[in-house]
Design a protein around this motif. Sequence first.
Motif, mmCIF file in Angstrom:
data_model
loop_
_atom_site.group_PDB
_atom_site.id
_atom_site.type_symbol
_atom_site.label_atom_id
_atom_site.label_comp_id
_atom_site.label_asym_id
_atom_site.label_seq_id
_atom_site.Cartn_x
_atom_site.Cartn_y
_atom_site.Cartn_z
ATOM 1 N N LEU A 196 0.817 -1.213 0.000
ATOM 2 C CA LEU A 196 0.000 0.000 0.000
ATOM 3 C C LEU A 196 0.850 1.262 0.000
ATOM 4 C CD1 LEU A 196 -2.758 -0.941 2.604
ATOM 5 C CD2 LEU A 196 -2.735 -1.307 0.139
ATOM 6 N N ARG A 197 2.105 1.145 0.410
ATOM 7 C CA ARG A 197 2.927 2.355 0.525
ATOM 8 C C ARG A 197 3.362 2.890 -0.838
ATOM 9 N NH1 ARG A 197 5.198 -0.432 5.129
ATOM 10 N NH2 ARG A 197 7.114 -0.968 4.024
ATOM 11 N N GLU A 198 3.552 2.006 -1.807
ATOM 12 C CA GLU A 198 4.023 2.459 -3.116
ATOM 13 C C GLU A 198 3.044 3.431 -3.787
ATOM 14 O OE1 GLU A 198 5.436 0.602 -7.416
ATOM 15 O OE2 GLU A 198 5.309 -0.680 -5.650
ATOM 16 N N PRO A 199 1.742 3.107 -3.890
ATOM 17 C CA PRO A 199 0.831 4.088 -4.488
ATOM 18 C C PRO A 199 0.717 5.373 -3.674
ATOM 19 C CG PRO A 199 -0.384 2.191 -3.638
ATOM 20 C CD PRO A 199 1.062 1.823 -3.620
ATOM 21 N N GLU A 278 -1.721 14.866 3.366
ATOM 22 C CA GLU A 278 -2.452 13.625 3.656
ATOM 23 C C GLU A 278 -1.625 12.405 3.253
ATOM 24 O OE1 GLU A 278 -6.139 13.906 1.619
ATOM 25 O OE2 GLU A 278 -6.952 15.484 2.935
ATOM 26 N N SER A 279 -0.921 12.494 2.121
ATOM 27 C CA SER A 279 -0.098 11.372 1.666
ATOM 28 C C SER A 279 1.073 11.124 2.605
ATOM 29 C CB SER A 279 0.421 11.647 0.244
ATOM 30 O OG SER A 279 -0.647 11.767 -0.672
ATOM 31 N N VAL A 280 1.654 12.200 3.117
ATOM 32 C CA VAL A 280 2.763 12.055 4.067
ATOM 33 C C VAL A 280 2.281 11.333 5.327
ATOM 34 C CG1 VAL A 280 4.318 13.322 5.611
ATOM 35 C CG2 VAL A 280 4.069 14.034 3.230
ATOM 36 N N MET A 281 1.140 11.750 5.842
ATOM 37 C CA MET A 281 0.620 11.136 7.052
ATOM 38 C C MET A 281 0.185 9.695 6.798
ATOM 39 S SD MET A 281 1.183 13.424 9.216
ATOM 40 C CE MET A 281 0.427 12.553 10.595
ATOM 41 N N ARG A 282 -0.385 9.446 5.622
ATOM 42 C CA ARG A 282 -0.809 8.084 5.282
ATOM 43 C C ARG A 282 0.395 7.142 5.185
ATOM 44 N NH1 ARG A 282 -3.501 3.707 5.443
ATOM 45 N NH2 ARG A 282 -4.201 2.740 3.528
#
Length: 480
Positions: A196-199, A278-282
Amino acid sequence: MTGSSIIVNNRVALAGTAPHAAVGATRLLYIANRPGAVKLKSEDDLRVERENALMAQLGYIGFRPGSVAERNTGHALFDANGIPERIKVQRELLATSSAVITSVISVRNEDAERLGLLTKQQWERAVRAAWPRYVESLGVIAPEDIRYVCAMHVSQTSRHVHILTWDQSGAFNRLLPKEKMVAANEELTRQILKPLREPVNMLRTEARDALVDAVKEAVLKDAALKERVAAALPATGSLKYGVLARRHPGARDEVDAVVAHIVSENRDARVLQSQWRESVMRHAELKGLKGAALEAHVSAAESDLRTRLGNAAFAAARQGPATERLTKREAQAESEPLLSPEMRRRERALLEEASSLLGEKESDSIFDALRSGKWSQRHTALIERLPSAKALLRVSPSVPRALRGLSSIIARAAMGPASSRERQDLSEQAGRQSMRMLCLLARVVIFGFLKHRAASTHPTPKHVDAQTVRKASSLRKGTS
């Protein structure tokens, strides 16, 4: 919600004890057939079946791992190679002198899609990729002797997989070391969430680069901003943001102020900045970062973004007059395709829930209501027993109206200008097609939800029946 929302629980049934005997006698049957066990075969399962059938034709059925034909279909078990023959697994468990590790990995239903653990296929792939490494890290079974069998379950509150693990050599017969188990649980979470981290990283990079372009374009187009940046730069020396931060903090502060002004005044830039954050926190969430590690991760990302935005402002200040762009970004499509990958996953999850949580009579009742056009609150209540559908119904109050509209559409298509023989054929197929109709139902629920989310309006049946009408019309010819 952090990566710890994946919960791992282990118990050990030592050889010669009553729990050990119960594993093969009753525990295996429990996880394979209990209500909520997902017995539908995933796409991977069906692919392996096709490969096995081909191998059987070629005479290699006895040599390929996992290629034994399944003689007792209908259970929920899967292992490293596909769907095993239940009776052989049961005999192996009853005969083994190894202790058996009984494990449960679970996630809450509301977290399942976000964590990529919504469907049986996603669970199968996650377990097959991560579980052997997990057991090996415990240091109790040699890698070549690890044997395990699993079953995925759906309940009203969670999705979880039961795993029975033992040592094919029979050498393992002790409790698990607690310290290693804690570390192994954390690593298992990271391994499961790694795909999940790649996308997420891709989304973060795209948002960051688009924000850099937006700042650069704003400076190019605004003469006052361009002059303000140029005036802040020193007459000599490097014009890199990192150098200015060390040697000319005043110039750095001015450039930061210009960038902050651009973002505050530009709606697109604000959206991009929000997406980036949001992407950084995700990403941090998927790595399971907390406390000081989380703060360091966010601080490093913010420092990198400030540097890139500052350098973009410098580059624009050194260029000539801004020029018109030759092309413009195409407008985004008004709505998502009905069968986008996200919707396929949601549809599959709903179908798995329906097959596991609704009885045959209840499924047939839903089918009959759709076919006859007599949809009622009782049928909506049955749908609300499915965790995913219940969540969508809660978000989109228009869905029950869409369901009633769908029932009348299917009733007209199925009972319209068809011959008596065709109607009879349709009636005979009701049991077989009830699950397929739930697929159509899932699509309507999903589409109604997405339209509601996108437009903040309540879609009426005419908004959701385009493809469903074509699907329902084909029922008269015996297709789904």
